[in-house]
Design an enzyme around this catalytic site. Structure first.
Site, PDB file in Angstrom:
ATOM      1  N   HIS A 148     -27.012   7.925 101.264  1.00 58.82           N
ATOM      2  CA  HIS A 148     -25.559   8.716 100.762  1.00 58.82           C
ATOM      3  C   HIS A 148     -26.159   9.550  99.556  1.00 58.82           C
ATOM      4  O   HIS A 148     -26.815   9.388  98.749  1.00 58.82           O
ATOM      5  CB  HIS A 148     -24.913   7.889  99.989  1.00 58.82           C
ATOM      6  CG  HIS A 148     -23.758   8.397  99.524  1.00 58.82           C
ATOM      7  ND1 HIS A 148     -22.918   8.029  98.333  1.00 58.82           N
ATOM      8  CD2 HIS A 148     -22.722   9.472 100.135  1.00 58.82           C
ATOM      9  CE1 HIS A 148     -21.939   9.073  98.179  1.00 58.82           C
ATOM     10  NE2 HIS A 148     -22.003   9.536  99.394  1.00 58.82           N
ATOM     11  N   GLU A 160     -28.201   6.915  97.474  1.00 61.59           N
ATOM     12  CA  GLU A 160     -27.944   5.374  97.608  1.00 61.59           C
ATOM     13  C   GLU A 160     -28.382   5.093  99.095  1.00 61.59           C
ATOM     14  O   GLU A 160     -27.734   5.597  99.879  1.00 61.59           O
ATOM     15  CB  GLU A 160     -26.286   5.298  97.530  1.00 61.59           C
ATOM     16  CG  GLU A 160     -25.991   5.466  95.898  1.00 61.59           C
ATOM     17  CD  GLU A 160     -24.299   5.305  95.979  1.00 61.59           C
ATOM     18  OE1 GLU A 160     -24.041   4.861  94.701  1.00 61.59           O
ATOM     19  OE2 GLU A 160     -23.550   5.667  96.741  1.00 61.59           O
TER      20      GLU A 160
HETATM   21  N1  LIG Z   1     -19.421  17.128 100.180  1.00 58.02           N
HETATM   22  C1  LIG Z   1     -19.657  16.243  99.590  1.00 58.02           C
HETATM   23  O1  LIG Z   1     -19.681  16.097  98.208  1.00 58.02           O
HETATM   24  C2  LIG Z   1     -20.318  14.805  99.969  1.00 58.02           C
HETATM   25  C3  LIG Z   1     -21.017  14.288  99.387  1.00 58.02           C
HETATM   26  C4  LIG Z   1     -21.828  12.859  99.962  1.00 58.02           C
HETATM   27  C5  LIG Z   1     -21.558  12.643 101.276  1.00 58.02           C
HETATM   28  N2  LIG Z   1     -20.573  13.339 101.710  1.00 58.02           N
HETATM   29  C6  LIG Z   1     -20.291  12.989 103.411  1.00 58.02           C
HETATM   30  O2  LIG Z   1     -21.120  14.049 104.143  1.00 58.02           O
HETATM   31  C7  LIG Z   1     -20.723  14.119 105.396  1.00 58.02           C
HETATM   32  C8  LIG Z   1     -20.418  15.670 105.739  1.00 58.02           C
HETATM   33  O3  LIG Z   1     -19.699  16.284 104.617  1.00 58.02           O
HETATM   34  P1  LIG Z   1     -19.650  17.741 104.197  1.00 58.02           P
HETATM   35  O4  LIG Z   1     -18.928  17.843 102.928  1.00 58.02           O
HETATM   36  O5  LIG Z   1     -21.107  18.273 104.607  1.00 58.02           O
HETATM   37  O6  LIG Z   1     -18.665  18.149 105.383  1.00 58.02           O
HETATM   38  P2  LIG Z   1     -18.443  19.660 106.232  1.00 58.02           P
HETATM   39  O7  LIG Z   1     -17.156  19.823 106.520  1.00 58.02           O
HETATM   40  O8  LIG Z   1     -19.133  20.702 105.105  1.00 58.02           O
HETATM   41  O9  LIG Z   1     -19.418  19.661 107.475  1.00 58.02           O
HETATM   42  C9  LIG Z   1     -19.254  18.783 108.306  1.00 58.02           C
HETATM   43  C10 LIG Z   1     -19.832  19.418 109.504  1.00 58.02           C
HETATM   44  O10 LIG Z   1     -19.972  18.476 110.731  1.00 58.02           O
HETATM   45  C11 LIG Z   1     -19.886  19.081 111.878  1.00 58.02           C
HETATM   46  N3  LIG Z   1     -19.368  18.381 112.853  1.00 58.02           N
HETATM   47  C12 LIG Z   1     -18.123  17.767 113.092  1.00 58.02           C
HETATM   48  N4  LIG Z   1     -18.169  17.189 114.084  1.00 58.02           N
HETATM   49  C13 LIG Z   1     -19.471  17.034 114.709  1.00 58.02           C
HETATM   50  C14 LIG Z   1     -20.081  16.299 115.905  1.00 58.02           C
HETATM   51  N5  LIG Z   1     -19.189  15.414 116.622  1.00 58.02           N
HETATM   52  N6  LIG Z   1     -21.222  16.696 115.972  1.00 58.02           N
HETATM   53  C15 LIG Z   1     -22.000  17.488 115.244  1.00 58.02           C
HETATM   54  N7  LIG Z   1     -21.352  18.003 114.177  1.00 58.02           N
HETATM   55  C16 LIG Z   1     -20.222  17.857 113.862  1.00 58.02           C
HETATM   56  C17 LIG Z   1     -18.976  20.456 111.732  1.00 58.02           C
HETATM   57  O11 LIG Z   1     -18.587  21.491 112.615  1.00 58.02           O
HETATM   58  C18 LIG Z   1     -19.392  20.881 110.077  1.00 58.02           C
HETATM   59  O12 LIG Z   1     -20.042  21.737 110.339  1.00 58.02           O
HETATM   60  C19 LIG Z   1     -19.224  13.378 105.223  1.00 58.02           C
HETATM   61  O13 LIG Z   1     -19.308  11.959 106.048  1.00 58.02           O
HETATM   62  C20 LIG Z   1     -19.117  13.179 103.776  1.00 58.02           C
HETATM   63  O14 LIG Z   1     -18.144  12.086 103.543  1.00 58.02           O
HETATM   64  C21 LIG Z   1     -20.030  14.492 101.148  1.00 58.02           C
END
Ligand SMILES: NC(=O)c1ccc[n+]([C@@H]2O[C@H](COP(=O)([O-])OP(=O)(O)OC[C@H]3O[C@@H](n4cnc5c(N)ncnc54)[C@H](O)[C@@H]3O)[C@@H](O)[C@H]2O)c1
Length: 397
Positions: A148, A160
């Site tokens: 994480h 994490e």
């Molecule tokens: N944004 C934050 O602050 C943050 C911090 C820590 C963890 N996270 C976690 O990280 C993950 C991503 O978050 P994010 O903010 O980068 O989201 P985001 O929406 O910016 O990006 C997600 C990407 O995944 C792609 N995607 C969706 N389904 C897919 C699939 N089946 N195969 C391949 N690609 C696919 C989408 O096209 C998109 O580009 C989530 O699980 C979120 O909980 C986010």
């Protein structure tokens, strides 16, 4: 090949905000990184965006042209780039960072487990899902872990490293070592709802929100009290406006539901109403505060005298002492349940949230007797279990 070797090939699935940042970190550490995203062309666009960011860093002298070229050269837009995970070459580590949906993640892990070697470490960057549920029914679940990262991954030091009941200790140790090699500070924890940071931080928001609802002071004054008198870099209202009220409410609600609606995590009406009204914070120009196009708050005048008067007064209306008592309670309880070590809790809270101290450092300073007395007073004022004292604190008095 050991996971920690720079020759280990990495795949990052999901090229959004987190995935593209994680790919940058891995490539900067010398790994070849295969970037994958199901949206057509998204992985290639993420690489172009990164190229622009790196060019700016080179112009500012923060990165050499060689380093920038190396990072970009190592990020591969290959046959799997548009989402066909069966087209990925064999890699040593996959980090998944796609949408926060269990079904989507589980399917991706199923495909990866079927097509990659049993020794390939499969990691998820989920913030709120149970890593064990993502790993359920997979071939060789001992190589599934959580990694994480915090946003933005190139700047935030904390990672994490999350274990399921099936994760192999050697995989966790190698992953922690790899994170150190990437310049990160790993902490380890179980797949408890919210992990360390998103769990222990809940009262930072929840106590201030309750004081706002009770009319103790306005949002700007409570923020000021926590900044000026508590040493926090930002107050809870300005911080949630920055994070997004929808995002912060979703994390809080997820922890609450996953803990069988424990009153310690119950979301408040004031935040639900903001989200329903579309007042999501800076991104919509209006949350607790109003924002000009420049991002500056408009018409915010905290009452410094009121903030001073509240701090050191009765615990029910002291934003600083009330928040810290609850952060301590939450931190020691996580350790009591065996989810993480005290040292890792303090490291996670100072690096992941920028708090001036970790819960155990505050406890050492205040003494368990004081914190227990404060929590008992809160429990008497607001019965219902939210302020119940952790047995870990009771044991210390
Ligand atoms: N944004 C934050 O602050 C943050 C911090 C820590 C963890 N996270 C976690 O990280 C993950 C991503 O978050 P994010 O903010 O980068 O989201 P985001 O929406 O910016 O990006 C997600 C990407 O995944 C792609 N995607 C969706 N389904 C897919 C699939 N089946 N195969 C391949 N690609 C696919 C989408 O096209 C998109 O580009 C989530 O699980 C979120 O909980 C986010």
């Amino acid at each position: 090949m050991p996971l920690t070797d720079a020759q280990t090939t990495v795949a990052v699935v999901g090229a959004g905000a987190m995935g593209s940042g994680i790919a940058q970190v891995a490539a900067a550490a010398g790994h070849e990184v295969h970037l994958v995203d199901a949206a057509e062309g998204a992985a290639a666009r993420a690489r172009e965006k990164l190229a622009n960011t790196l060019t700016r860093l080179v112009e500012k002298g923060r990165l050499s042209a060689e380093e920038s070229d190396g990072i970009l050269r190592r990020i591969v837009i290959g046959p799997a780039a548009d989402g066909d995970l069966r087209a990925l070459p064999p890699v040593g580590l996959v980090i998944e960072a796609v949408v926060e949906e269990l079904g989507v993640k589980h399917e991706i892990f199923g495909t990866l487990a079927a097509h990659q070697d049993e020794s390939t470490v499969l990691a998820t960057n989920t913030s709120s899902l149970d890593v064990g549920a993502i790993a359920a029914d997979l071939r060789a679940p001992e190589r599934v872990i959580g990694l994480h990262f915090f946003n933005p991954p190139p700047l935030m030091k904390l990672v994490e490293v999350v274990r399921t009941t099936q994760s192999a200790p050697a995989v966790l140790e190698d992953a922690s070592e790899l994170m150190r090699r990437w310049g990160k500070t790993p902490v380890t924890c179980t797949s408890t709802p919210g992990f360390i940071v998103n769990r222990v931080a809940r009262p930072f928001y929840g106590e201030a929100q309750r004081m706002l609802e009770a009319g103790v002071a306005d949002a700007a004054t409570l923020d000021l009290a926590l900044r000026e008198h508590g040493g926090f870099r930002m107050g809870p209202f300005e911080l949630t406006d920055l994070i997004g009220q929808d995002v912060n409410l979703a994390v809080g609600t997820s922890v609450w539901l996953q803990t069988d609606r424990d009153p310690r995590y119950e979301p408040v009406d004031v935040q639900r109403e903001l989200v329903e009204a579309g007042r999501l914070g800076r991104k919509t120009g209006h949350g607790y505060f109003r924002y000009a196009d420049s991002g500056q708050t408009v018409d915010v005048t905290p009452d410094a005298a009121r903030a001073r008067e509240l701090v050191g007064g009765p615990i029910e209306t002291d934003p600083v002492a009330r928040t810290i008592a609850m952060l301590v309670n939450e931190g020691v309880d996580l350790v009591r349940r065996g989810e993480a070590s005290a040292e890792d809790v303090d490291t996670a809270m100072t690096l992941g949230t920028n708090y001036p101290k970790g819960p155990h450092a505050w406890l050492a300073e205040l003494g368990a007797a004081t914190v227990v007395e404060q929590l008992r007073a809160l429990d008497a004022a607001f019965p219902g279990g939210r302020y119940r004292v952790s047995p870990a604190l009771e044991d210390r008095v």
